[in-house]
Design a protein around this motif. Structure first.
Motif, short mmCIF file in Angstrom:
data_model
loop_
_atom_site.label_atom_id
_atom_site.label_comp_id
_atom_site.label_asym_id
_atom_site.label_seq_id
_atom_site.Cartn_x
_atom_site.Cartn_y
_atom_site.Cartn_z
N LEU A 141 -1.38 6.44 -9.04
CA LEU A 141 -0.35 7.33 -9.58
C LEU A 141 -0.09 7.06 -11.07
O LEU A 141 0.22 7.97 -11.83
N GLU A 142 -0.20 5.81 -11.47
CA GLU A 142 0.06 5.47 -12.87
C GLU A 142 -1.14 5.77 -13.78
O GLU A 142 -0.98 5.89 -14.99
N SER A 143 -2.30 5.90 -13.20
CA SER A 143 -3.48 6.19 -14.03
C SER A 143 -3.53 7.67 -14.37
O SER A 143 -2.84 8.50 -13.79
N ASP A 144 -4.35 7.98 -15.33
CA ASP A 144 -4.51 9.37 -15.75
C ASP A 144 -5.64 10.05 -14.99
O ASP A 144 -6.09 11.13 -15.37
N ILE A 178 -5.53 11.43 -12.07
CA ILE A 178 -5.12 12.63 -11.32
C ILE A 178 -4.10 13.41 -12.13
O ILE A 178 -3.41 12.86 -12.99
N THR A 179 -3.95 14.68 -11.80
CA THR A 179 -3.05 15.56 -12.55
C THR A 179 -1.61 15.33 -12.10
O THR A 179 -1.35 14.73 -11.06
N GLU A 180 -0.69 15.83 -12.90
CA GLU A 180 0.73 15.72 -12.59
C GLU A 180 1.06 16.43 -11.29
O GLU A 180 1.89 15.96 -10.51
N LYS A 200 -0.03 14.22 -8.54
CA LYS A 200 0.92 13.11 -8.42
C LYS A 200 2.18 13.57 -7.70
O LYS A 200 2.71 12.88 -6.82
N SER A 201 2.66 14.75 -8.06
CA SER A 201 3.86 15.30 -7.45
C SER A 201 3.65 15.55 -5.96
O SER A 201 4.51 15.23 -5.13
N ARG A 204 -0.08 2.92 -6.15
CA ARG A 204 0.70 2.85 -7.38
C ARG A 204 -0.20 2.90 -8.60
O ARG A 204 0.08 3.61 -9.57
N ILE A 243 1.43 14.11 -4.01
CA ILE A 243 1.29 12.80 -3.34
C ILE A 243 2.66 12.17 -3.15
O ILE A 243 2.99 11.64 -2.08
N GLN A 244 3.49 12.25 -4.20
CA GLN A 244 4.84 11.68 -4.13
C GLN A 244 5.67 12.39 -3.05
O GLN A 244 6.36 11.74 -2.27
#
Length: 121
Positions: A8-11, A13-15, A18-19, A5, A21-22
């Protein structure tokens, strides 16, 4: 979980990452749910079959006991009926002999009275 978490909330990694990983996370959660669901269904199926066989055995035993008791009672009733028939037959023979003796005595008495009446006339 907290580390993921925080990542994912930190900057850091890129969007897109994040996507991805999600999506991977959601896919793994879905896969785990399906696996758990399949395991539970299998476990419930085994438990159902076990419970069903236990119930069948119990019902079979209960029916066997009840049927055995009913058969014993039926056998005893038949035995008592046979004894009653035999006693009835013996009683009927004795009563028939008594009736026959009574009729003989009555007829003998009537005939002797008839002879007496014939002599007196």
């Amino acid at each position: 979980m907290e580390a993921l978490r925080a990542l994912l909330e930190s900057d850091a990694i890129t969007e897109q990452m994040k996507s991805e990983i999600q999506e991977a996370w959601n896919a793994k959660v879905k896969e785990n749910r399906l696996a758990v669901t399949a395991e539970l269904r299998e476990e419930f199926a085994r438990k159902y079959e076990h419970d069903k066989s236990v119930m069948i055995e119990a019902i079979d035993a209960m029916i066997g006991e009840k049927l055995s008791a009913e058969m014993e009672e039926f056998h005893e009733d038949r035995k008592q009926l046979a004894e009653a028939k035999a006693k009835y037959a013996v009683a009927m023979r004795e009563n028939a002999k008594l009736l026959q003796n009574f009729i003989k005595e009555y007829i003998a008495k009537e005939i002797s009275e008839l002879h007496e009446d014939a002599k007196t006339e």
